[in-house]
Scaffold this motif. Structure first.
Motif, PDB file in Angstrom:
ATOM      1  N   ILE A 289      -6.037   3.646   7.681  1.00 28.34           N
ATOM      2  CA  ILE A 289      -5.928   4.118   5.522  1.00 28.34           C
ATOM      3  C   ILE A 289      -6.564   4.670   5.239  1.00 28.34           C
ATOM      4  N   ASP A 290      -8.291   3.793   5.726  1.00 31.08           N
ATOM      5  CA  ASP A 290      -9.494   3.834   5.295  1.00 31.08           C
ATOM      6  C   ASP A 290      -9.958   5.525   5.194  1.00 31.08           C
ATOM      7  N   GLY A 291      -9.561   6.108   6.193  1.00 31.31           N
ATOM      8  CA  GLY A 291      -9.571   7.649   6.242  1.00 31.31           C
ATOM      9  C   GLY A 291      -8.621   8.647   5.982  1.00 31.31           C
ATOM     10  N   ALA A 292      -8.147   7.796   5.106  1.00 30.16           N
ATOM     11  CA  ALA A 292      -6.223   9.084   4.848  1.00 30.16           C
ATOM     12  C   ALA A 292      -7.415   9.431   3.088  1.00 30.16           C
TER      13      ALA A 292
ATOM     14  N   LEU B  20       4.162   6.464   5.606  1.00 30.27           N
ATOM     15  CA  LEU B  20       4.904   5.911   5.402  1.00 30.27           C
ATOM     16  C   LEU B  20       3.703   4.534   4.733  1.00 30.27           C
ATOM     17  N   GLY B  21       3.556   3.614   3.592  1.00 29.93           N
ATOM     18  CA  GLY B  21       2.685   2.555   3.476  1.00 29.93           C
ATOM     19  C   GLY B  21       3.871   1.551   3.620  1.00 29.93           C
TER      20      GLY B  21
ATOM     21  N   LEU C 167      11.238   1.796  -9.411  1.00 27.77           N
ATOM     22  CA  LEU C 167      10.313   2.204  -9.508  1.00 27.77           C
ATOM     23  C   LEU C 167       9.776   3.842  -8.909  1.00 27.77           C
ATOM     24  N   GLY C 168      11.147   4.450  -8.532  1.00 24.43           N
ATOM     25  CA  GLY C 168      10.309   5.648  -9.390  1.00 24.43           C
ATOM     26  C   GLY C 168      10.550   6.466  -7.692  1.00 24.43           C
ATOM     27  N   GLY C 169      11.098   5.334  -6.378  1.00 26.50           N
ATOM     28  CA  GLY C 169      10.871   5.466  -5.185  1.00 26.50           C
ATOM     29  C   GLY C 169       8.681   5.345  -4.877  1.00 26.50           C
ATOM     30  N   ARG C 170       8.309   4.750  -4.857  1.00 24.39           N
ATOM     31  CA  ARG C 170       7.099   3.549  -4.572  1.00 24.39           C
ATOM     32  C   ARG C 170       7.378   2.764  -3.555  1.00 24.39           C
ATOM     33  N   TYR C 171       8.689   2.232  -3.752  1.00 30.83           N
ATOM     34  CA  TYR C 171       9.333   1.656  -2.787  1.00 30.83           C
ATOM     35  C   TYR C 171      10.630   2.024  -2.789  1.00 30.83           C
TER      36      TYR C 171
ATOM     37  N   SER D  22       0.395  -1.084   0.077  1.00 31.63           N
ATOM     38  CA  SER D  22      -0.271   0.103   0.155  1.00 31.63           C
ATOM     39  C   SER D  22       1.031   1.252  -0.162  1.00 31.63           C
ATOM     40  N   THR D  23       0.694   2.262  -1.005  1.00 30.14           N
ATOM     41  CA  THR D  23       0.406   3.542  -0.831  1.00 30.14           C
ATOM     42  C   THR D  23      -0.059   4.350  -0.323  1.00 30.14           C
ATOM     43  N   THR D  24      -1.026   3.989   0.244  1.00 30.74           N
ATOM     44  CA  THR D  24      -1.812   5.239   0.585  1.00 30.74           C
ATOM     45  C   THR D  24      -1.464   6.275   1.870  1.00 30.74           C
ATOM     46  N   LEU D  25      -0.696   6.121   2.495  1.00 32.27           N
ATOM     47  CA  LEU D  25      -0.041   6.447   3.179  1.00 32.27           C
ATOM     48  C   LEU D  25       1.514   7.116   2.904  1.00 32.27           C
ATOM     49  N   GLY D  26       2.038   6.639   2.145  1.00 31.68           N
ATOM     50  CA  GLY D  26       2.642   7.300   1.717  1.00 31.68           C
ATOM     51  C   GLY D  26       3.501   6.278   1.016  1.00 31.68           C
TER      52      GLY D  26
END
Ligand SMILES: NC(=O)c1ccc[n+]([C@@H]2O[C@H](COP(=O)([O-])OP(=O)(O)OC[C@H]3O[C@@H](n4cnc5c(N)ncnc54)[C@H](O)[C@@H]3O)[C@@H](O)[C@H]2O)c1
Length: 369
Positions: free
Chosen positions: A366-369, A100-101, A130-134, A57-61
């Motif tokens: 996570i769901d509230g983000a 962070l995710g 991956l360009g910073g996604r990880y 997940s990248t929802t929080l970062g």
């Protein structure tokens, strides 16, 4: 370099394989309910690198998680570990309050035999693609000096040595978070101020376990340790003459069980024979099966969820990324104890398990983000 970068995220986790079997992405209800965003495989013929990066997940970062270098018996076993560990990182970051995710990487192979600068370099380029996604960090089989090598090929790395501006080894802060969680657990179970006077069994006295032993001895706990590595046990006994060693904790009368070796040590059968009333340790994915959370509660054993207690290392590298000073980062790690107390209280008030209560805290964020 001949490398294949294969995106495997085109199929959702709920979709069965063509033969009707549930498929690797549906290995557990949690994996199905919260599917991964992206899973990438790399094979590099030139260096022998075989690696998988799982971005849950990248929802929080950006998805942060260590690189595990391990001789997995099969690619399926490696993938399974990457999927479960990356999902755990999403929950760990969410509960720790980090922006962070969750991600995790595995490199397949025996690090003692196949780890080379060229292979780590190829891996660094894989992370960079991956360009910073990880964002990667250390885990079993990798250390800060390996990250220095990886960091010559990607900007998306944390936990390098201080010599190149990193925050280095995270075992002290990880142990501190476990210790503060154990204090919260002792208050919850016995109304005690800490582990002083309690018998604590520490399984695994490597980097984190040995730091935890030091904190427990300082607090006046009676400590018994076990490890498959005799040298690790010997080093602890030499440092702390009052500590005892045992061949496994099965036959020991202990108040607290601290799993600090590998995951999966809390099994349905093992819980039946467990003498402790509190479980709190550093290893990831301590439950062999999700049902063990309920079995522990049924037997009156309080479990401080692994990803809640062992978030000290994550908080350290999150602080490194933000440029925060050491004292502030340490105070955030100490605050894990307060969070553990809140989650144990919530579980008691809602008549649920600590694992379920911690999951809810993470999912609400996570769901509230
Ligand atoms: N280092 C960190 O900052 C950090 C952060 C979060 C979680 N963790 C987790 O905490 C655990 C310990 O990490 P570490 O950095 O101390 O690792 P480590 O490799 O330094 O220590 C692990 C120890 O466990 C021992 N061990 C392995 N199998 C065993 C068994 N069956 N019984 C008894 N002992 C056994 C090993 O011999 C070793 O001494 C790991 O599961 C790791 O994923 C570590």
């Amino acid at each position: 370099m001949t490398a294949t970068l294969t995106r495997m995220d085109q199929r959702t986790s709920t979709e069965p394989d063509t033969d009707g079997s549930p498929g690797v992405f549906a290995g557990s209800a949690r994996l199905t309910d919260r599917p991964h965003e992206q899973v990438v495989h790399m094979a590099d013929a030139e260096t022998g690198l075989r690696a998988i990066i799982a971005i849950h997940s990248t929802t929080l970062g950006p998805a942060l998680g260590g690189t595990r270098f391990y001789p997995f018996p099969t690619e399926a076993a490696a993938l399974d570990d990457a999927l479960r560990l990356s999902l755990g990182m999403t929950y760990k970051s969410a509960v720790a309050g980090a922006d962070l995710g969750g991600g995790k990487a595995v490199i397949i192979g025996d690090p003692a035999a196949v780890k080379t600068e060229a292979l780590l370099g190829a891996y660094g380029r894989f992370v960079e693609a991956l360009g910073g996604r990880y964002i990667t960090a250390a885990d079993v089989g990798t250390d800060a000096s390996d990250l220095d090598v990886i960091g010559r090929h990607t900007d998306h790395v944390v936990g390098c040595t201080a010599g190149v501006g990193g925050s280095g080894d995270s075992s002290y802060l990880t142990a501190l978070g476990v210790y503060e969680s154990m204090r919260a657990g002792a208050r919850h179970v016995w109304g005690a101020d800490g582990p002083g006077g309690l018998t604590v069994g520490v399984e695994g006295v490597g980097k984190v376990g040995s730091e935890l032993v030091r904190m427990l001895v300082d607090a006046g706990a009676d400590v018994v340790v076990t490890d498959v590595n005799a040298a690790a046990v010997g080093a602890v006994l030499e440092r702390f003459p009052g500590v005892r060693a045992a061949d496994g904790l099965g036959g020991e009368r202990i108040d607290v069980y601290a799993p600090c070796a590998l995951g999966g040590t809390l099994t349905p059968g093992g819980v039946d024979g467990l003498d402790a009333r509190l479980v709190c340790g550093s290893s990831n994915n301590q439950l062999s099966d999700a049902c063990v959370d309920t079995l522990l509660a049924t037997r009156g054993i309080t479990w401080v969820p692994d990803y809640l207690a062992n978030a000290g290392g994550l908080i350290q590298v999150a602080g490194e990324r933000a440029g925060d000073d050491g004292a502030l980062v340490e105070s955030r790690v100490r605050a894990i104890g307060g969070r553990a107390a809140q989650i144990l209280d919530r579980a008691r008030a809602e008549g649920t398990t600590p694992g379920h209560a911690a999951d809810k805290v993470a999912e609400e964020r996570i769901d509230g983000a």
